[in-house]
Motif scaffolding. Structure first.
Motif, short mmCIF file in Angstrom:
data_model
loop_
_atom_site.label_atom_id
_atom_site.label_comp_id
_atom_site.label_asym_id
_atom_site.label_seq_id
_atom_site.Cartn_x
_atom_site.Cartn_y
_atom_site.Cartn_z
N ARG A 1 28.94 12.66 47.51
CA ARG A 1 28.02 11.49 47.49
C ARG A 1 28.02 11.14 48.91
NH1 ARG A 1 30.10 6.02 43.91
NH2 ARG A 1 28.20 5.22 44.78
N LYS A 2 29.14 11.80 49.92
CA LYS A 2 28.98 11.87 51.60
C LYS A 2 27.84 12.69 52.00
CE LYS A 2 33.99 11.16 51.97
NZ LYS A 2 34.86 11.78 52.29
N THR A 3 26.99 13.68 50.78
CA THR A 3 25.79 14.86 51.78
C THR A 3 24.82 14.61 50.36
OG1 THR A 3 27.03 16.40 50.75
CG2 THR A 3 27.56 16.29 52.71
N GLU A 4 24.89 13.75 49.32
CA GLU A 4 24.19 14.22 48.65
C GLU A 4 22.29 13.84 49.07
OE1 GLU A 4 23.77 11.60 45.14
OE2 GLU A 4 24.36 9.70 46.64
N ASN A 5 22.47 13.12 50.09
CA ASN A 5 21.12 12.78 51.24
C ASN A 5 20.62 13.77 51.98
OD1 ASN A 5 20.47 10.49 50.13
ND2 ASN A 5 21.21 9.09 51.59
N LYS A 6 21.13 15.29 51.87
CA LYS A 6 21.38 16.18 52.53
C LYS A 6 20.91 17.50 51.61
CE LYS A 6 23.71 15.12 56.46
NZ LYS A 6 25.09 15.30 57.35
N VAL A 7 20.70 17.11 49.97
CA VAL A 7 20.58 18.10 49.47
C VAL A 7 18.95 18.55 49.26
CG1 VAL A 7 19.05 16.86 47.62
CG2 VAL A 7 20.47 18.48 46.62
N PHE A 8 18.31 18.78 50.43
CA PHE A 8 16.76 19.13 50.47
C PHE A 8 16.92 19.95 51.81
CE2 PHE A 8 14.15 15.98 48.20
CZ PHE A 8 14.13 16.33 47.08
N ASP A 9 17.78 19.61 52.59
CA ASP A 9 17.97 20.69 53.64
C ASP A 9 18.63 21.88 52.93
OD1 ASP A 9 17.34 19.04 55.86
OD2 ASP A 9 18.89 18.32 55.94
N ALA A 10 19.84 21.74 51.70
CA ALA A 10 20.60 22.20 51.19
C ALA A 10 19.69 23.04 50.31
CB ALA A 10 21.76 22.26 50.19
N VAL A 11 18.41 22.61 49.60
CA VAL A 11 17.49 23.59 48.42
C VAL A 11 16.69 24.50 50.08
CG1 VAL A 11 15.21 23.82 48.25
CG2 VAL A 11 16.49 21.75 46.99
N GLU A 12 16.12 24.48 51.77
CA GLU A 12 15.89 25.20 52.46
C GLU A 12 16.06 26.41 52.83
OE1 GLU A 12 12.49 24.64 53.83
OE2 GLU A 12 12.54 22.92 52.67
N LYS A 13 17.71 25.91 52.77
CA LYS A 13 18.61 27.03 52.98
C LYS A 13 19.15 28.11 52.12
CE LYS A 13 23.79 27.76 54.53
NZ LYS A 13 23.91 29.17 54.53
N THR A 14 19.01 27.46 51.16
CA THR A 14 18.93 27.84 49.87
C THR A 14 18.00 29.36 49.38
OG1 THR A 14 20.74 26.88 48.30
CG2 THR A 14 19.29 28.58 46.78
N ILE A 15 16.86 29.28 49.84
CA ILE A 15 15.54 29.52 50.14
C ILE A 15 16.14 30.76 50.98
CG2 ILE A 15 13.07 29.29 50.59
CD1 ILE A 15 13.09 27.08 48.90
N LYS A 16 16.01 30.58 51.77
CA LYS A 16 16.56 31.70 53.42
C LYS A 16 17.28 32.59 52.63
CE LYS A 16 14.80 28.98 56.61
NZ LYS A 16 15.03 27.90 57.99
N ASP A 17 18.40 32.10 52.11
CA ASP A 17 20.26 32.95 51.69
C ASP A 17 19.64 33.73 51.43
OD1 ASP A 17 21.65 30.88 53.05
OD2 ASP A 17 22.68 30.28 52.10
N ILE A 18 18.64 33.26 49.94
CA ILE A 18 18.22 34.36 48.20
C ILE A 18 16.88 34.97 48.91
CG2 ILE A 18 17.76 34.11 46.15
CD1 ILE A 18 18.80 32.20 45.49
N GLU A 19 16.20 34.68 50.02
CA GLU A 19 15.02 35.67 50.26
C GLU A 19 15.92 36.68 51.35
OE1 GLU A 19 11.92 36.01 53.20
OE2 GLU A 19 12.88 34.20 53.37
N ALA A 20 17.16 36.19 51.52
CA ALA A 20 17.46 38.00 52.86
C ALA A 20 18.05 38.51 52.19
CB ALA A 20 18.69 36.76 54.02
N ILE A 21 19.07 37.70 51.25
CA ILE A 21 20.29 38.54 50.41
C ILE A 21 19.26 40.11 49.51
CG2 ILE A 21 20.49 37.26 48.60
CD1 ILE A 21 23.14 39.31 50.80
N VAL A 22 18.47 39.55 49.14
CA VAL A 22 17.06 40.06 47.72
C VAL A 22 16.98 41.41 48.54
CG1 VAL A 22 15.49 40.17 46.74
CG2 VAL A 22 16.65 38.27 46.48
N ARG A 23 16.02 40.78 50.30
CA ARG A 23 15.82 41.49 50.66
C ARG A 23 16.89 43.11 51.12
NH1 ARG A 23 11.15 41.85 54.56
NH2 ARG A 23 11.08 40.01 54.59
N LYS A 24 18.19 42.83 50.94
CA LYS A 24 19.09 43.31 51.78
C LYS A 24 19.50 44.17 49.86
CE LYS A 24 23.75 43.62 55.00
NZ LYS A 24 23.96 43.00 55.03
#
Length: 845
Positions: A589-612
């Motif tokens: 509940r303390k961070t749920e309003n940052k979930v769309f930031d988490a989505v953006e970070k997730t996309i970057k995380d997965i793109e980078a790890i897939v490339r690797k």
């Protein structure tokens, strides 16, 4: 004084050996008689010159010498007999007067003497000489260039600039009448007022403008109006400013050149907003836009203009989203240096316009069969969720929040949140009604099921496969991830979908994604073959029970691995990688309003790890999926969205579902076996559409576990790498209306016209300036056009190309852009455009 003058010559010219001084009037004889300068030898030429020549060439060859002649300098005829002529030509003559000194220093001709004398008060100053450096030579030294140089100096420039830039600086000085009076006095002193008046005629079609404060303000208004109507040839009758229109195309082009030079000048480009929005404020944006509307193709957008256009966009956004998108697109790439801080705000509004465009295109939420809803969601409805997320993600950034407060846009965004909530409710009410009519029998829906994931994608695969399971990665975010993966030119990713079970929570979803021939229930937990599906160790045991050549690892542990460790891990045939950022953020509940930031970070995380995984760890196949999706509503939920929990005794209670051993006599209650592979006499109850059960401690705005389309449709991306490139390369365009070199530099803006996706691949380009014989005359730049950003601002790049020193005198050249990969020999330019070099001194008349 003579001693200081001699010392300055030897200091200025370190290679100087002999300084000749002819003093026929013997004005400096007394100083010569008292001569004392320790490192300069004095010779008075009252003896035979051949003896002096011998001494200079032998006895004093390592000394600095002042050679004083108490008589006239030889005439041209006498020079033929002058014994020291060769030594004089190899050295310098001391000039006591400033005019002669300057002529000698810069190699000016004798006929320049009167012109130098006319302006010697200014020209003798070293700071003036630095500004006029390009004309202090025999070829360019004339009165017009001297005046232009002195005007540039008085206006505070470090070099001689184009007349348009001088006018721009005069506009800036009009912030006070005192400034204008001061510059007028300086221009009167050098007889340059008439020249500036001619510039006003050239650029603004103004006759004999006196440099008075009110006249300069009038000129700024004419400048602003004609910049706004840059592409408009004929004014309209209801245009209140039409008398300001410049009709000659050549003068309009001159005006645009002025604007371009101004924007490219780092010293005072930020003053453009002040001139257009404050000094020229009598020309209002509203009547201009009311007259010409979408026909306007303004070349610059100031901060105040951006504010006006934004309010105009907001007023039409929900019912004319296409026009709103066009206006947002027009602004991007044209923002002034001050207005650039509004780019993310414009992005957010543009995404909101796309949201309404997609929402308005929906004609009905009533479909006949569940599979139709699934297909409609993955093809159409999903875009609504995507654009809302992108609009909100931009909105929540701090610099955008400042603009939202300033522009008083809170009401608009409240409407956006309300309209998104209405969409979620209307869509999922009909979807749930359709499910209810079909007894929530997911098995009858002709779409892949999550519990069949392993058998479908892995059981019979011959390839080594890495499986990335990102907790909460919903389908719309996976489509953005897919485009990001396509930024790798060799990537051949594709996306499909699966339907989760209900409850669509982490425990159920993670169990479904493991190999299984059925899942069993154990007091709220799940097991496969008697092994709990909770925790990494248990999941690896389950994987290895079906294929011993399997492993499981947390993403956070994988990225810390050394190369050798990771390569050893990926020798396994199947590796499950568990990534948890979205759900971990949203469930708190303390961070749920940052979930769309988490989505953006997730996309970057997965793109980078897939490339690797592909390139460094030699795995040719990667699957990316999720345990469930989610619903997120930014606004505080009203009481009507919270339902009471079922009265039946429950085994599991959650804010989006309950599981009980007895059937609740309630809508949206169904056997758990209808949506899962559990063979248990249990029942699931879910709240209506997107409602929540009243459940203490749960997050409320971010939820999952229910049966909404956003929760139960999850992605499967299959990523592979192939050598052949089957997609076309991305296109790009230059945003510069005019290509002009200022102070040896060319600033260019390039827009990548489309975002990267499965059909459009990245492109690498080589950029440089070439002369007419195709020789490179600048630094070069390699640029990767690989953006997956939906907003144009994210696909716009700027760079500066500088001429080399030996090319500074070219009057024009060509900007040439090649494809680095397709044309390594640089034979077939993608773009070749002429560039004018305004760093040179130009003739004004």
């Amino acid at each position: 004084m003579l001693k200081e003058k001699v010392a300055s010559y030897f200091e200025k010219y370190p290679d100087l050996k002999v300084l000749f001084f002819f003093d026929s009037e013997k004005e400096h004889e007394e100083e010569i008689q008292k001569w004392h300068l320790s490192d300069v030898e004095l010779i008075v030429a009252d003896q035979a010159l051949f003896n002096i020549k011998y001494r200079l060439e032998y006895e004093l060859k390592d000394k600095k010498v002042l050679l004083f002649f108490p008589y006239d300098k030889p005439t041209t005829e006498q020079f033929r007999q002058f014994a020291l002529l060769d030594i004089l030509e190899a050295n310098l003559e001391l000039k006591i007067d400033d005019v002669a000194d300057l002529i000698q220093e810069y190699g000016l001709a004798s006929y320049h003497r009167s012109l130098v004398g006319k302006y010697i008060k200014e020209l003798k100053l070293k700071k003036v000489q630095r500004v006029l450096a390009k004309i202090l030579n025999d070829s360019n030294f004339d009165e017009q260039n001297v005046k232009r140089g002195l005007i540039s100096y008085y206006l505070g420039f470090n070099n001689i600039v184009d007349p348009g830039l001088c006018l721009a600086k005069i506009f800036v000085l009009a912030e006070s009448d005192k400034n204008i009076n001061e510059i007028e006095k300086k221009l009167l002193n050098i007889d340059a007022v008439e020249l500036v008046q001619k510039w006003f005629k050239q650029y603004l079609d103004l006759d004999s403008v006196e440099l008075a404060y009110e006249n300069i303000l009038s000129a700024t208004r004419k400048f602003k109006y004609n910049i706004l109507l840059f592409d408009i040839r004929e004014t309209k009758d209801d245009d209140p400013y039409q008398k300001l229109k410049i009709t000659q195309p050549a003068k309009i082009n001159k005006l645009y050149s002025l604007l371009n030079d101004w924007q490219n000048n780092p010293k005072f480009s930020e003053k453009l907003d002040y001139v257009l929005d404050t000094l020229a404020d009598d020309v209002k944006y509203e009547p201009v836009f009311s007259c010409y509307g979408s026909d306007l193709n303004f070349p610059v957008v100031t901060e105040k203009m951006a504010e006006y256009i934004i309010h105009r966009v907001i007023s039409i956004l929900s019912h004319q989203p296409g026009q709103a998108i066009e206006l947002c697109s027009k602004m991007m790439g044209k923002l002034s240096s001050l207005a650039k801080q509004m780019s993310k705000t414009i992005d957010s509004i543009s995404f909101a316009a796309h949201f309404y465009k997609e929402k308005n295109a929906i004609t009905t939420y009533i479909l006949n069969r569940p599979v139709e809803y699934v297909n409609a969601y993955t093809n159409d409805f999903v875009k609504i969720d995507f654009y809302y997320r992108k609009a909100l993600h931009k909105l929540l950034q701090s610099e955008v929040q400042i603009n939202i407060d300033k522009l008083e846009l809170h009401g608009f965004y409240q409407e956006l949140h309300k309209d998104y909530e209405a969409y979620l409710l209307d869509l999922n009410k009909q979807w749930m009604k359709c499910l209810e009519e079909n007894s929530f029998n997911f098995k009858s829906i002709d779409s892949p099921k999550q519990y069949g994931f392993y058998n479908h994608y892995l059981k019979d695969s011959e390839h080594k496969t890495a499986v990335i399971i990102s907790d909460g990665l919903r389908y719309e975010a996976a489509e953005e991830l897919l485009n990001a993966l396509h930024s790798d030119t060799k990537n051949q990713s594709k996306i499909s979908h699966m339907i989760t079970s209900v409850p669509s929570n982490t425990k159920m979803g993670m169990s479904n994604l493991l190999p299984n021939n059925g899942i069993t229930w154990n007091k709220g937990n799940y097991a496969i073959n008697g092994i709990s599906t909770e925790g990494l160790v248990n999941r690896q045991k389950i994987l290895q029970s079906y294929d011993p050549d399997s492993a499981a690892i947390q993403y956070t542990d994988l990225i810390k691995m050394e190369q050798s460790e990771a390569r050893a891990l990926f020798k396994k045939k199947i590796v499950y990688i568990y990534h948890n950022n979205i759900d971990a953020t949203g469930d708190d509940r303390k961070t749920e309003n940052k979930v769309f930031d988490a989505v953006e970070k997730t996309i970057k995380d997965i793109e980078a790890i897939v490339r690797k995984i592909h390139s460094s760890w030699n795995v040719s196949r990667v699957l990316i999926t999720a345990d469930h999706g989610f619903i997120y509503q930014y606004s505080k939920l009203n009481d009507a969205m919270f339902e009471s929990l079922p009265k039946e005794k429950t085994e599991v209670t959650h804010n989006r579902f309950t599981i009980s051993s007895g059937k609740e006599n309630k809508t949206n209650t169904f056997p758990i076996k209808n949506t899962t592979v559990l063979d248990e006499d249990l029942y699931v109850t879910i709240p209506t559409a997107i409602n929540r059960f009243k459940h203490q401690g749960s997050s409320t705005q971010y939820v999952h576990g229910g049966a909404s389309l956003q929760e139960v449709i999850v992605p499967v991306i299959e990523s592979s790498r192939k050598r052949e490139e089957v997609a076309e390369k991305v296109k790009f365009t230059l945003l510069n209306k005019e290509l002009v070199i200022i102070s040896g530099a060319l600033k260019i803006k390039i827009l990548q016209t489309d975002l990267i996706n499965k059909d459009i691949k990245p492109r690498s380009i080589f950029i440089g300036l070439y002369n007419s014989t195709n020789e490179l005359i600048s630094n070069t730049s390699d640029m990767s056009l690989d953006s997956t950003a939906a907003a144009p601002s994210g696909r716009t790049k700027e760079l500066i190309i500088n001429l080399t020193n030996n090319a500074s005198n070219v009057s024009f050249c060509y900007l040439i852009i090649y494809d680095l990969m397709d044309d390594p020999d640089k034979l077939n330019p993608l773009i070749k455009q002429k560039v004018i070099n305004k760093s040179l001194i130009e003739t004004d008349f």
